[in-house]
Scaffold this motif. Structure first.
Motif, PDB file in Angstrom:
ATOM      1  N   ARG A  36      19.918 -52.697  15.619  1.00  0.00           N
ATOM      2  CA  ARG A  36      20.228 -52.822  17.167  1.00  0.00           C
ATOM      3  C   ARG A  36      21.925 -53.289  16.408  1.00  0.00           C
ATOM      4  O   ARG A  36      22.976 -53.383  16.833  1.00  0.00           O
ATOM      5  CB  ARG A  36      19.789 -54.982  17.081  1.00  0.00           C
ATOM      6  CG  ARG A  36      18.624 -53.847  18.357  1.00  0.00           C
ATOM      7  CD  ARG A  36      18.251 -55.293  18.794  1.00  0.00           C
ATOM      8  NE  ARG A  36      17.883 -56.847  17.541  1.00  0.00           N
ATOM      9  CZ  ARG A  36      16.870 -57.243  17.224  1.00  0.00           C
ATOM     10  NH1 ARG A  36      15.578 -56.415  16.682  1.00  0.00           N
ATOM     11  NH2 ARG A  36      17.101 -58.539  16.408  1.00  0.00           N
ATOM     12  N   GLU A  37      22.293 -53.601  15.744  1.00  0.00           N
ATOM     13  CA  GLU A  37      24.107 -54.155  15.280  1.00  0.00           C
ATOM     14  C   GLU A  37      24.563 -52.793  14.679  1.00  0.00           C
ATOM     15  O   GLU A  37      25.714 -51.816  15.386  1.00  0.00           O
ATOM     16  CB  GLU A  37      23.817 -54.869  13.211  1.00  0.00           C
ATOM     17  CG  GLU A  37      25.022 -54.520  13.213  1.00  0.00           C
ATOM     18  CD  GLU A  37      25.457 -55.308  11.979  1.00  0.00           C
ATOM     19  OE1 GLU A  37      25.968 -55.340  10.753  1.00  0.00           O
ATOM     20  OE2 GLU A  37      24.124 -56.223  11.646  1.00  0.00           O
ATOM     21  N   ILE A  38      23.755 -52.144  14.209  1.00  0.00           N
ATOM     22  CA  ILE A  38      24.404 -50.310  14.356  1.00  0.00           C
ATOM     23  C   ILE A  38      24.908 -49.601  15.762  1.00  0.00           C
ATOM     24  O   ILE A  38      25.864 -49.223  15.866  1.00  0.00           O
ATOM     25  CB  ILE A  38      24.166 -50.237  13.366  1.00  0.00           C
ATOM     26  CG1 ILE A  38      22.882 -49.290  13.186  1.00  0.00           C
ATOM     27  CG2 ILE A  38      24.540 -50.369  11.182  1.00  0.00           C
ATOM     28  CD1 ILE A  38      21.945 -47.895  12.395  1.00  0.00           C
ATOM     29  N   LEU A  39      23.958 -49.728  15.995  1.00  0.00           N
ATOM     30  CA  LEU A  39      24.003 -49.681  17.912  1.00  0.00           C
ATOM     31  C   LEU A  39      24.415 -49.999  18.784  1.00  0.00           C
ATOM     32  O   LEU A  39      25.520 -49.544  19.539  1.00  0.00           O
ATOM     33  CB  LEU A  39      22.164 -49.291  18.244  1.00  0.00           C
ATOM     34  CG  LEU A  39      21.178 -48.072  17.392  1.00  0.00           C
ATOM     35  CD1 LEU A  39      20.024 -48.095  18.293  1.00  0.00           C
ATOM     36  CD2 LEU A  39      21.729 -46.438  17.755  1.00  0.00           C
ATOM     37  N   THR A  40      24.453 -51.232  18.397  1.00  0.00           N
ATOM     38  CA  THR A  40      25.966 -51.841  19.017  1.00  0.00           C
ATOM     39  C   THR A  40      27.261 -51.879  18.652  1.00  0.00           C
ATOM     40  O   THR A  40      28.054 -51.876  20.241  1.00  0.00           O
ATOM     41  CB  THR A  40      25.387 -53.194  18.873  1.00  0.00           C
ATOM     42  OG1 THR A  40      24.523 -54.084  19.608  1.00  0.00           O
ATOM     43  CG2 THR A  40      26.616 -54.619  20.209  1.00  0.00           C
ATOM     44  N   ALA A  41      27.341 -51.038  18.235  1.00  0.00           N
ATOM     45  CA  ALA A  41      28.859 -50.872  17.504  1.00  0.00           C
ATOM     46  C   ALA A  41      29.146 -49.213  18.118  1.00  0.00           C
ATOM     47  O   ALA A  41      30.047 -48.781  18.107  1.00  0.00           O
ATOM     48  CB  ALA A  41      28.448 -50.878  16.131  1.00  0.00           C
ATOM     49  N   SER A  42      27.758 -49.397  18.070  1.00  0.00           N
ATOM     50  CA  SER A  42      28.070 -47.074  18.860  1.00  0.00           C
ATOM     51  C   SER A  42      28.350 -47.624  20.852  1.00  0.00           C
ATOM     52  O   SER A  42      28.798 -48.824  20.880  1.00  0.00           O
ATOM     53  CB  SER A  42      26.842 -46.602  18.948  1.00  0.00           C
ATOM     54  OG  SER A  42      26.042 -47.312  19.598  1.00  0.00           O
ATOM     55  N   GLU A  43      28.319 -46.933  20.577  1.00  0.00           N
ATOM     56  CA  GLU A  43      28.185 -47.181  22.464  1.00  0.00           C
ATOM     57  C   GLU A  43      27.197 -47.460  23.591  1.00  0.00           C
ATOM     58  O   GLU A  43      27.708 -46.922  24.674  1.00  0.00           O
ATOM     59  CB  GLU A  43      29.006 -45.000  23.547  1.00  0.00           C
ATOM     60  CG  GLU A  43      30.328 -45.361  22.615  1.00  0.00           C
ATOM     61  CD  GLU A  43      30.514 -43.639  22.911  1.00  0.00           C
ATOM     62  OE1 GLU A  43      30.484 -42.258  24.144  1.00  0.00           O
ATOM     63  OE2 GLU A  43      31.138 -42.918  22.040  1.00  0.00           O
ATOM     64  N   LEU A  44      26.589 -47.875  22.763  1.00  0.00           N
ATOM     65  CA  LEU A  44      25.491 -48.128  23.734  1.00  0.00           C
ATOM     66  C   LEU A  44      25.389 -49.944  23.825  1.00  0.00           C
ATOM     67  O   LEU A  44      26.536 -50.053  23.199  1.00  0.00           O
ATOM     68  CB  LEU A  44      23.679 -48.355  23.115  1.00  0.00           C
ATOM     69  CG  LEU A  44      23.661 -46.533  22.536  1.00  0.00           C
ATOM     70  CD1 LEU A  44      22.251 -46.426  21.863  1.00  0.00           C
ATOM     71  CD2 LEU A  44      23.226 -45.909  23.712  1.00  0.00           C
TER      72      LEU A  44
END
Length: 176
Positions: free
Chosen positions: A24-32
């Motif tokens: 969740r942390e790494i995907l939050t840092a993306s554009e999601l």
């Protein structure tokens, strides 16, 4: 809300996701945005303005870069899960925990799908609904013939399987 289904998440090895919190942390840092995960097997609920193809590519590349896992990503909308669960042909007389749904984002070759759905798999059964393949895999089958790998090989697709009960939960979870 879209749901991303990761194909091939394993508890150990190269396709291991260490913790869903880290995912969740790494995907939050993306554009999601509004990222939620459901159980350790790789089910992601999120919001985005990107197309499904763009979101799938972003999730795949982020996981590969940050974690090292090379996982196929299948994107479906909650309405597609609802239809898949509703269309399940294995209701009365079938053990519901043995019903599996196989999802793909790839185009399915109609002739090959027709050929597969009429093929005799012994105790195992395969049907094609409007959203996914439905498989009944009874415990009595000595050796499972119907698997995601088999369908991928026969149809030239990337796919992932979820139990009917999990698909129903994901459908409800995504609609909150």
């Amino acid at each position: 809300m879209p749901l991303a289904l990761l194909r091939g998440v394993m508890p150990v090895g190269s396709n291991r996701i260490p913790k869903m919190a880290y995912l969740r942390e790494i995907l939050t840092a993306s554009e999601l945005q509004s990222i939620q995960t459901y159980i350790q097997s790789g089910n992601i609920i999120f919001e985005t303005s990107q197309s499904d193809n763009e979101a799938s590519r972003l999730i795949h590349e982020t996981i590969k870069e940050k974690i090292g896992a090379d996982l196929a990503v299948i994107i479906k909308e909650s309405a597609q899960f609802e239809r898949a669960v509703f269309e399940n042909p294995f209701s009365s007389g079938y053990d519901s925990i043995r019903v599996h749904l196989v999802f793909t984002n790839d185009d399915l070759p109609a002739a090959k799908c027709q050929e597969l759905t009429v093929k005799d798999f012994g105790d195992e059964e395969l049907t094609l609904g409007s959203e996914c393949f439905c498989m009944y895999l009874p415990r009595t089958a000595q050796k499972k013939r119907l698997t995601t790998n088999y369908l991928e090989k026969q149809l030239g697709i990337k796919a992932t399987m979820r139990k009917l009960s999990l698909a129903a939960k994901l459908s409800q979870f995504s609609c909150r």
